[in-house]
Scaffold this motif. Structure first.
Motif, short mmCIF file in Angstrom:
data_model
loop_
_atom_site.label_atom_id
_atom_site.label_comp_id
_atom_site.label_asym_id
_atom_site.label_seq_id
_atom_site.Cartn_x
_atom_site.Cartn_y
_atom_site.Cartn_z
N PHE A 110 6.55 -110.21 -55.04
CA PHE A 110 6.54 -111.60 -54.63
C PHE A 110 5.21 -111.94 -53.96
CE2 PHE A 110 7.11 -114.61 -51.14
CZ PHE A 110 7.49 -115.73 -51.86
N LEU A 111 4.79 -111.05 -53.05
CA LEU A 111 3.54 -111.30 -52.31
C LEU A 111 2.35 -111.34 -53.27
CD1 LEU A 111 4.13 -109.05 -49.20
CD2 LEU A 111 3.86 -111.53 -49.22
N ALA A 112 2.34 -110.43 -54.24
CA ALA A 112 1.23 -110.38 -55.18
C ALA A 112 1.15 -111.67 -55.97
CB ALA A 112 1.38 -109.18 -56.11
N GLU A 113 2.33 -112.18 -56.39
CA GLU A 113 2.33 -113.44 -57.15
C GLU A 113 1.90 -114.59 -56.27
OE1 GLU A 113 6.12 -113.90 -58.98
OE2 GLU A 113 5.69 -112.25 -60.37
N LEU A 114 2.40 -114.58 -55.04
CA LEU A 114 2.01 -115.63 -54.10
C LEU A 114 0.49 -115.62 -53.91
CD1 LEU A 114 2.91 -117.78 -52.11
CD2 LEU A 114 3.12 -115.99 -50.37
N LEU A 139 -7.96 -117.62 -47.60
CA LEU A 139 -7.65 -116.59 -46.60
C LEU A 139 -6.22 -116.08 -46.78
CD1 LEU A 139 -8.49 -115.10 -43.97
CD2 LEU A 139 -7.51 -117.01 -42.71
N ALA A 140 -5.30 -117.03 -46.96
CA ALA A 140 -3.90 -116.64 -47.16
C ALA A 140 -3.77 -115.79 -48.42
CB ALA A 140 -3.03 -117.88 -47.23
N GLY A 141 -4.51 -116.17 -49.47
CA GLY A 141 -4.47 -115.41 -50.72
C GLY A 141 -4.93 -113.98 -50.51
N VAL A 142 -6.01 -113.81 -49.77
CA VAL A 142 -6.54 -112.46 -49.54
C VAL A 142 -5.56 -111.66 -48.66
CG1 VAL A 142 -8.40 -111.19 -48.40
CG2 VAL A 142 -8.94 -113.09 -49.91
N ALA A 188 0.64 -107.17 -50.08
CA ALA A 188 1.30 -106.71 -51.30
C ALA A 188 0.91 -105.27 -51.61
CB ALA A 188 0.94 -107.63 -52.47
N ALA A 189 -0.37 -104.95 -51.41
CA ALA A 189 -0.83 -103.61 -51.74
C ALA A 189 -0.63 -102.65 -50.57
CB ALA A 189 -2.30 -103.64 -52.15
N GLY A 190 -0.34 -103.17 -49.39
CA GLY A 190 -0.15 -102.32 -48.23
C GLY A 190 -1.42 -101.64 -47.77
N ARG A 191 -2.55 -102.34 -47.90
CA ARG A 191 -3.83 -101.76 -47.47
C ARG A 191 -4.85 -102.88 -47.37
NH1 ARG A 191 -6.48 -102.55 -51.99
NH2 ARG A 191 -5.34 -102.41 -53.93
N ALA A 192 -6.07 -102.53 -46.94
CA ALA A 192 -7.13 -103.55 -46.87
C ALA A 192 -7.39 -104.12 -48.26
CB ALA A 192 -8.41 -102.94 -46.32
N PRO A 249 -4.14 -106.19 -61.25
CA PRO A 249 -2.91 -106.37 -60.45
C PRO A 249 -2.96 -105.52 -59.18
CG PRO A 249 -2.41 -105.84 -62.73
CD PRO A 249 -3.86 -105.63 -62.57
N ALA A 250 -2.24 -105.96 -58.19
CA ALA A 250 -2.22 -105.22 -56.93
C ALA A 250 -1.69 -103.82 -57.15
CB ALA A 250 -1.34 -105.95 -55.90
N GLY A 251 -2.29 -102.84 -56.53
CA GLY A 251 -1.84 -101.46 -56.69
C GLY A 251 -2.48 -100.56 -55.68
#
Ligand code: HEM
Lengths: 569, 328
Positions: B6-10, B97-100, B106-110, B164-166
């Motif tokens: 969800f976060l990645a899509e957002l 900023l919100a997107g970043v 979503a990725a659980g990291r920087a 994609p986030a990973g």
């Protein structure tokens, strides 16, 4: 010295103001140049040609030219340009692709040798690259040290006298004060002292200076560059770098002979390396199971048993990416991994002549690997095998044998066989990853080369009873990079000093403030004048003057906002 | 807690929205620049010369007065456009900023582990630097250029570079990554402001040099702030960004020592970081050197910026080295 600078500044400013501010002359024309040269210590022009005769005059001129700011700019530009080819051409001794230079030379038979002669494959250790940075260091030292001496003098001398015409300085205020001049000056002085200015009060004026730290920062920054270079030099003279492959279950002892590749510095004592050893007990790798980055490595770990000193206590430890093993000053880094199929070979007589893991070198991200197995003890003829190891096998009709995934999902060993003389007897060094096929004959069945794909547990028997190879199981191996750099701590300390010095020198503004009170003539109010002047490229600190004036008793701020520029309108 | 998917899509949606608002802001700035009349701009320029310190070209002490003068000489409509453009930029920045941030969650990291993420974060830093400068420096004329660059890069990021986030490849999994790359991104953002100011300075200067008649300089360049003002903005930006970049390079060396066993190996990425650093050092020296200050120094700054961009684009795409990002 400082006194003179003040006087020069004044003259130059007068001249600058005399010419109308039009177009280019305003920004970097001769007037500004003269003004800056005289007034700001940082701005320097080229030294003029020697006026006197003789060697000494020329030498002095040469030294002044070398240590001038213009030379510094040109040398920095030259350094930047000289660093470029090394990133575009393959370089010797760069870790990730040792064969690149040889390939480039083969592909460019005309240009290649010339580039080689000029040092373009070892740019960063070439004499011309060294010449540029050595000149830069000499120029820098010759420029910065005298500056430090001047700083020392001016920090001990009093802040210079106020120029006659304060209105010509960077910022200027004028107003009336009703309080006693002496009292006004004393208040202004203590205000400035509280802000850590160096302050001198004389009968009619206060002079103050602040920001010497900027020059200190500048000095520290430049000299740290020298120290950094020294640290780098110590490292490359006395350090070493080596690489070794260790299979699960095997050990490594830190002696030169055990390295697969060893690069010492010119003064490294390679006979007395730190005497530690370790055994690779277990290697684990995890990969992304799904998604678009399927197969990307996620985590590697090498579980090792370490003997930090010979005969010491064995300790368990883990070496992982970004988590090296450190023994004294020597560090062991995990840089890669792959598979070592365990095989056993029986020869024509039925005797087991080889058994153990064999390292196959990965050539793509899914760990498709290639390698050879040499069996010099086989009778009646020596045996050699060549082929691929695929952790997740597929045979693509176009691309050939390829692994689809880096983990052991469907491991297969694909081999062809050779008989004859492996060429090991003549003592010439040979790669363990390649067969010397001059005296070898490929084994065939029918008119096709003999080739088999084995899964663990399977065997292949060569035609005519020449031998049998069994693929027993799969081990993993790890690549370690082992490095010792005795200059590292020096370089790190220099880097920290460099950063601190730089930040201070860019953040602090060195500036002077003068306050002058002209006593009232017949009963009227006294006049107060305040001016500030920056000795650095950045202007004076905003509002610093206003805050001094605000502190002065009986000043009338309404009338004070007069900068020289307004008066010109 | 929302799921990573969800976060990645957002995050993707937010970035797309940010691109749209950036484009609007850019157009508004462009309209605003077009509406200003050269004659008015000429007056403004004169006053800015005064404000910027006519003799030394570096007196920074009286911007508020300039702003007031401008307000009285410029049309109300132009002013309104400028305010709208700034507000739109602010809005786009918040979305960006919100997107970043959501990407990072979503990725659980920087959120700077591959080229897509790096581009998103670096452009965010550029906008942030622009907005920060906008509060204290006369930089609104840079707006259209910085926003154009940001829009273009973000557009390329979502179309060409998208990943994609990973998770990360192990070599990138280090807190030095967070520090080193964060410093590089911040420096890059401020260098962008510096480069835009330097580019406009060169334009303005050329126009002034051509114009010997004493008349108002015409055309776009004529409406820009005075050369001295632009030069000062550029110098300030570079003074700030240079130590940050120095820190990024040093942190990178520490990271390299930790993961490859040597702190400096002339890997192409390291080499171009060094070239960038040396060129900017040359620029700072040139600023203090008679005969180099001004035009020549400006070209050195632009060369430094070009090296910075090449390090990010060229080295990642054309040269192989140890600094590989997963999935470009
Ligand atoms: C690797 C070489 C060098 C680097 C990286 C370097 C870097 C720097 C930096 C970042 C500054 C601060 C600039 C500023 O205050 O605006 C500076 C200032 C300065 N450098 Fe260097 N520098 C180098 C070599 C030299 C050399 C060769 C000289 C002399 C010939 C020199 C003389 C100076 C001086 C005099 C200043 C003060 C400038 C001023 O007051 O504005 N530097 N340097």
């Amino acid at each position: 010295m400082t006194e003179r600078t003040g006087a020069l500044a004044r003259d130059a400013v007068t001249e600058a103001a005399a010419s109308p501010p039009t177009g280019d002359a305003l920004e970097d024309g001769a007037v500004t140049a003269r003004l800056e040269e005289a007034a700001r210590p940082g701005v320097m022009a080229m030294p003029s040609r020697p006026t006197g005769q003789g060697l000494l005059a020329w030498l002095r001129w040469a030294w002044r030219t070398l240590t001038s700011m213009r030379t510094a700019v040109l040398l920095l530009l030259a350094l930047a340009l000289a660093a470029v080819p090394g990133s575009l051409l393959p370089q010797r001794g760069v870790a990730f692709d040792p064969g690149a230079v040889t390939r480039f030379l083969a592909d460019n038979p005309v240009l290649g040798p010339w580039l080689d002669r000029l040092g373009f494959f070892e740019v960063y250790s070439s004499s011309w690259f060294a010449a540029i940075y050595m000149l830069l260091m000499v120029s820098m030292t010759g420029c910065v040290l005298p500056r430090a001496a001047r700083l020392w003098q001016s920090a001990r001398a009093e802040p210079p006298r106020a120029p006659t015409n304060l209105a010509r300085l960077d910022e200027h205020r004028r107003g009336n004060v009703t309080a006693e001049p002496a009292q006004v000056l004393e208040v202004a002085a203590s205000h400035l002292r509280a802000r850590r200015f160096r302050v001198v009060v004389d009968e009619t004026s206060v002079r103050a200076e602040k920001g010497y730290l900027r020059e200190v920062g500048n000095l520290v920054f430049h000299l740290s560059l020298l120290v950094l270079l020294f640290g780098v030099a110590i490292g490359s003279l006395f350090g070493f770098e080596g690489r070794v492959i260790v299979v699960e279950g095997a050990s490594f002892t830190n002696t030169r002979l055990q390295y697969d590749e060893f690069t010492p510095g010119p003064l490294t004592d390679a006979e007395s390396l730190t005497p530690f050893s370790f055994t690779l007990e277990d290697f684990t790798a995890e990969f992304e199971m799904s998604g678009p980055q399927r197969g990307s490595a996620r985590d590697f770990q090498a579980e090792v048993t370490v003997l930090r000193t010979p005969g010491g206590v064995a300790e368990e430890d883990t070496i992982a990416v970004n988590h090296p093993l450190q023994v004294d000053g020597t560090k062991v880094f995990l840089t890669g991994h792959g598979y070592a199929p365990v095989v056993s070979v029986r020869d024509g007589r039925g005797q087991t002549v080889f058994t153990g893991p064999v390292v196959f070198v990965p050539f793509d991200g899914n760990l498709s690997s290639e390698g050879v197995i040499k069996v010099p003890d086989a009778q009646p003829t020596q045996l050699g095998f060549e082929g691929f190891f695929l952790p997740t096998a597929s045979v693509d009709p176009a691309a050939g044998p390829r692994s689809l995934y880096p983990d052991l999902v469907d491991p297969q060993l694909l081999l062809t066989a050779y008989t004859g003389d492996l060429g090991l007897a003549d003592g010439a060094p040979q790669s363990v990853f390649r067969l010397d096929k001059t005296d070898l004959t490929q084994v065939t069945s029918g008119d096709q080369p003999f080739a088999r794909a084995l899964v663990p547990g399977e065997s292949m028997t060569l035609p005519d009873g020449q031998g049998t190879l069994t693929f027993e199981s799969v081990s993993r191996f790890a690549n370690f990079q082992i490095a010792h750099d005795p200059g590292k701590e020096i370089a790190l300390a220099a880097a920290v000093a460099l950063l601190l010095g730089l930040t201070v020198s860019l953040a602090v503004r060195r500036r002077r403030i003068w306050i002058r009170v002209t006593a009232a003539r017949e009963g009227g109010a006294s006049t107060i004048e305040a001016a500030t002047y920056a000795l650095t490229r950045r202007g004076p600190v905003p509002d610093e003057l206003s805050s001094v004036l605000a502190a002065v008793p009986g000043a009338e701020p309404a009338a004070t906002d007069a900068s020289p520029h307004d008066r010109e309108d | 807690m929302p799921t990573p998917t969800f976060l990645a899509e957002l995050s993707d949606r937010l970035i797309y929205s940010a691109i749209a608002v950036y484009a609007l802001a850019m157009l508004t700035y462009a309209c605003q620049a077009a509406r200003r009349s050269p004659a008015v701009a000429h007056d403004v320029r004169q006053m800015e010369h005064v404000a910027a310190g006519a003799h030394t070209g570096r007196n920074a002490s009286s911007p508020p007065r300039t702003v007031v003068d401008r307000a009285t000489t410029e049309g109300a409509a132009t002013q309104r456009l400028e305010r709208i453009a700034a507000a739109l930029t602010m809005l786009a920045f918040v979305l960006h900023l919100a997107g970043v941030l959501t990407r990072g969650l979503a990725a659980g990291r920087a959120p700077w582990g591959n080229m897509y993420e790096f581009t998103a974060a670096a452009t965010l830093a550029a906008t942030a630097a622009y907005l920060a400068f906008l509060r204290r420096q006369p930089v609104r004329d840079l707006g259209v250029w910085i926003l154009a660059l940001v829009t273009l890069c973000l557009g390329l990021a979502v179309t060409v570079l998208y990943t994609p986030a990973g998770d990360l490849v192990p070599a990138l999994n280090s807190y030095w990554l967070v520090i080193h790359v964060a410093a590089a991104i911040i420096a890059g953002g401020v260098f962008t402001v510096g480069a835009a100011a330097t580019g406009l300075y060169l334009l303005r200067r050329r126009a002034d040099a051509r114009d010997t008649s004493g008349q108002a300089t015409r055309g776009y360049a004529g409406r820009l702030p005075a050369g001295a003002t632009l030069e000062r903005v550029a110098h300030t930006a570079h003074l700030f960004a240079f130590p940050v970049w120095t820190f990024a390079v040093l942190a990178g060396a520490i990271w390299a020592e930790d993961s490859w066993g040597r702190y400096w190996g002339w890997d192409p990425k390291e080499t171009w970081a060094f070239i960038t650093w040396v060129l900017y050092a040359a620029y700072l020296h040139a600023q203090s050197t008679a005969g180099w200050r001004g035009r020549k120094a400006a070209w050195l700054a632009l060369a430094g910026y070009a090296a910075f961009l090449f390090n990010f684009v060229g080295v990642n795409l054309f040269i192989t080295g140890l600094h590989s990002y997963a999935g470009v």
